[in-house]
Design an enzyme around this catalytic site. Structure first.
Site, PDB file in Angstrom:
ATOM      1  N   THR A   5       3.931  -1.978   8.018  1.00 31.13           N
ATOM      2  CA  THR A   5       4.615  -2.367   6.491  1.00 31.13           C
ATOM      3  C   THR A   5       5.937  -2.665   6.949  1.00 31.13           C
ATOM      4  O   THR A   5       6.602  -1.727   6.942  1.00 31.13           O
ATOM      5  CB  THR A   5       3.741  -1.747   5.920  1.00 31.13           C
ATOM      6  OG1 THR A   5       3.693  -0.418   6.046  1.00 31.13           O
ATOM      7  CG2 THR A   5       2.523  -2.794   5.715  1.00 31.13           C
ATOM      8  N   ILE A  53      -0.639   4.558   0.748  1.00 27.13           N
ATOM      9  CA  ILE A  53      -1.785   5.176   1.456  1.00 27.13           C
ATOM     10  C   ILE A  53      -1.691   6.574   1.241  1.00 27.13           C
ATOM     11  O   ILE A  53      -1.828   6.960   0.926  1.00 27.13           O
ATOM     12  CB  ILE A  53      -3.205   4.774   2.260  1.00 27.13           C
ATOM     13  CG1 ILE A  53      -2.960   2.932   1.861  1.00 27.13           C
ATOM     14  CG2 ILE A  53      -3.860   5.669   2.759  1.00 27.13           C
ATOM     15  CD1 ILE A  53      -3.996   3.083   0.566  1.00 27.13           C
ATOM     16  N   GLY A  54      -0.696   6.737   2.205  1.00 23.76           N
ATOM     17  CA  GLY A  54       0.024   8.286   2.302  1.00 23.76           C
ATOM     18  C   GLY A  54      -0.486   9.406   3.039  1.00 23.76           C
ATOM     19  O   GLY A  54      -0.913  10.246   3.589  1.00 23.76           O
ATOM     20  N   GLY A  85      -4.663  -7.485  10.332  1.00 22.63           N
ATOM     21  CA  GLY A  85      -4.779  -6.000   9.427  1.00 22.63           C
ATOM     22  C   GLY A  85      -5.022  -6.781   8.074  1.00 22.63           C
ATOM     23  O   GLY A  85      -6.525  -6.375   7.650  1.00 22.63           O
ATOM     24  N   CYS A 119       5.455   5.393   9.939  1.00 19.96           N
ATOM     25  CA  CYS A 119       4.318   4.948   8.172  1.00 19.96           C
ATOM     26  C   CYS A 119       6.168   4.511   7.801  1.00 19.96           C
ATOM     27  O   CYS A 119       6.534   5.579   7.554  1.00 19.96           O
ATOM     28  CB  CYS A 119       3.881   5.708   7.995  1.00 19.96           C
ATOM     29  SG  CYS A 119       2.821   5.023   6.517  1.00 19.96           S
ATOM     30  N   ASN A 169       0.687  -1.362   0.134  1.00 14.17           N
ATOM     31  CA  ASN A 169      -0.346   0.040   0.142  1.00 14.17           C
ATOM     32  C   ASN A 169       0.993   1.193   0.187  1.00 14.17           C
ATOM     33  O   ASN A 169       2.423   1.386   0.559  1.00 14.17           O
ATOM     34  CB  ASN A 169      -0.991   0.403   1.134  1.00 14.17           C
ATOM     35  CG  ASN A 169      -1.018   0.549   2.390  1.00 14.17           C
ATOM     36  OD1 ASN A 169      -0.198   1.815   3.158  1.00 14.17           O
ATOM     37  ND2 ASN A 169      -0.144  -0.411   3.162  1.00 14.17           N
ATOM     38  N   GLY A 228       0.335  -8.380   4.947  1.00 13.07           N
ATOM     39  CA  GLY A 228       0.259  -9.993   4.164  1.00 13.07           C
ATOM     40  C   GLY A 228       0.570 -10.820   4.709  1.00 13.07           C
ATOM     41  O   GLY A 228       1.861 -11.170   5.512  1.00 13.07           O
ATOM     42  N   LYS A 248       4.062   2.170  18.010  1.00 12.40           N
ATOM     43  CA  LYS A 248       3.798   1.581  16.804  1.00 12.40           C
ATOM     44  C   LYS A 248       5.113   1.359  15.612  1.00 12.40           C
ATOM     45  O   LYS A 248       5.730   2.453  15.706  1.00 12.40           O
ATOM     46  CB  LYS A 248       2.713   1.742  15.743  1.00 12.40           C
ATOM     47  CG  LYS A 248       2.646   1.358  14.757  1.00 12.40           C
ATOM     48  CD  LYS A 248       2.145   0.078  14.364  1.00 12.40           C
ATOM     49  CE  LYS A 248       1.309  -0.769  13.733  1.00 12.40           C
ATOM     50  NZ  LYS A 248       0.051   0.134  13.133  1.00 12.40           N
TER      51      LYS A 248
HETATM   52  O1  RRO Z   1      -1.525   5.870   4.960  1.00 13.98           O
HETATM   53  C1  RRO Z   1      -0.369   4.418   4.990  1.00 13.98           C
HETATM   54  O2  RRO Z   1      -0.143   4.694   4.263  1.00 13.98           O
HETATM   55  C2  RRO Z   1       0.101   3.609   5.969  1.00 13.98           C
HETATM   56  C3  RRO Z   1      -0.044   4.487   7.689  1.00 13.98           C
HETATM   57 BR1  RRO Z   1      -0.149   5.641   8.297  1.00 13.98          BR
HETATM   58  C4  RRO Z   1       0.984   3.493   7.816  1.00 13.98           C
HETATM   59  O3  RRO Z   1       1.453   3.341   9.058  1.00 13.98           O
HETATM   60  N1  RRO Z   1       1.363   2.326   7.654  1.00 13.98           N
HETATM   61  C5  RRO Z   1       1.114   1.446   5.672  1.00 13.98           C
HETATM   62  O4  RRO Z   1       1.443   0.513   5.373  1.00 13.98           O
HETATM   63  N2  RRO Z   1       0.730   2.619   4.994  1.00 13.98           N
END
Ligand code: RRO
Length: 313
Positions: free
Chosen positions: A192, A71-72, A265, A130, A69, A217, A164
């Site tokens: 991740t 996502i940011g 998750g 992150c 991912n 995963g 975390k």
């Molecule tokens: O939002 C994300 O891209 C993200 C976060 Br905050 C995180 O802590 N871990 C991740 O895999 N993506």
């Protein structure tokens, strides 16, 4: 019933931050979600001080054994969260853990201070890990930076602080030890692992809009197990272990490696009720019949681990 940092939980399965949208799930499934909520506590998606749009698409890449991912951290920011999300999340039938992230200790301190006064919030998770932003990761990759962060926020709240951890650093155990020494009540891992996918049609271009992303995963399960074990050898505070958990057997393994709670998750994307299923499978294993019968392709081995006690009749 188990106790985690002074919070009573019905079972040891929680969600990994950002992997289950409880507000959207309630809209999709209705009030039955509240009657049969899949997790013993709800960990919210990361909140930052200012609103963030997140990374450009594409944001996901599916792997043979999980996904990446990028996502940011899209989110409404602190005031949007307090006004819109917190009232809804407070209606969940389980304790709420709010995950926060900032680019400096001062920013995190503002977030912690804002949530310290909110009775709806049972604990805070400090996201220093992150993989999808340049800031934030730095704090969690270095024991000194993590210690400085704890020093900046510890006195602001009596609520439990969970740090975390990132797996993308030289020694997550050293970071965990620094967090513990500077007042963390618990640690959670793994976030991740940094990874990348190339564009299937464009030469030399990454697929993800953010370039790289975070791998989660089944692909990361063995790494999570090893890191939880290593962290357990260094700290006494409770550990929330996560990484590729798909079954009660996987949860049991993380608990046996030293975790006190287990986060689910990526599996929740495949099966939104995975948390409840995994908790039930774990109960079955711990009810120590030794033989379990789970109609799922990821079912745990049917033979109990040697040395487990036989069922109390
Ligand atoms: O939002 C994300 O891209 C993200 C976060 Br905050 C995180 O802590 N871990 C991740 O895999 N993506």
């Amino acid at each position: 019933m188990i106790r985690f940092c002074g919070i009573d939980l019905g079972h040891p399965i929680v969600n990994g931050s950002g992997t289950f949208d409880a507000i959207a799930a309630r809209r999709a499934f209705g009030e039955v979600l509240l009657d049969e909520f899949p997790f013993a506590a709800f960990v919210s998606k990361t909140v930052t001080l200012a609103p963030r749009p997140g990374n450009p698409p594409p944001r996901l890449w599916e792997l043979g054994a999980g996904m990446i991912n990028s996502i940011g951290l899209p989110n409404k920011g602190l005031s949007g969260y307090l006004a819109e999300d917190l009232p809804e999340l407070a209606q969940l039938p389980v304790p709420l853990i709010v995950n926060v992230m900032g680019s400096t200790p001062e920013e995190v301190a503002t977030l912690v201070g804002a949530f310290a006064a909110r009775a709806e919030v049972s604990a805070l998770e400090l996201n220093v890990s992150c993989p999808n932003v340049k800031t934030g990761l730095l704090m969690g990759a270095d024991p000194g930076e993590t210690a400085a962060l704890l020093d900046a926020v510890r006195t602001l709240t009596a609520k439990p602080l969970i740090v975390k951890l990132t797996p993308n650093c030289a020694s997550p155990a050293a970071v965990a030890a620094a967090a513990e020494q500077h007042g963390a009540d618990a640690v959670s891992l793994v976030n991740t692992l940094r990874g990348m996918a190339m564009h299937p049609r464009r030469q030399r271009e990454p697929w993800l809009g953010g370039g790289t992303g975070g791998v989660s995963g089944p692909a990361v399960r063995a790494i999570a197990l090893a890191q939880v074990r290593e962290v357990r050898e260094r700290v006494r505070v409770p550990i929330v272990g996560m990484g590729g958990v798909q079954s009660g057997r996987h949860a049991r393994d993380l608990l046996d490696a030293g975790a006190d709670l287990v986060g689910v998750g990526t599996e929740s994307f495949r099966d939104p009720l995975a948390g409840a299923r995994i908790a039930a499978e774990l109960r079955q294993i711990d009810g120590n019949s030794g033989i379990i019968d789970v109609p799922d392709e990821h079912a745990c081995p049917r033979i109990a681990r040697r040395g487990r006690k036989s069922p109390a009749k």
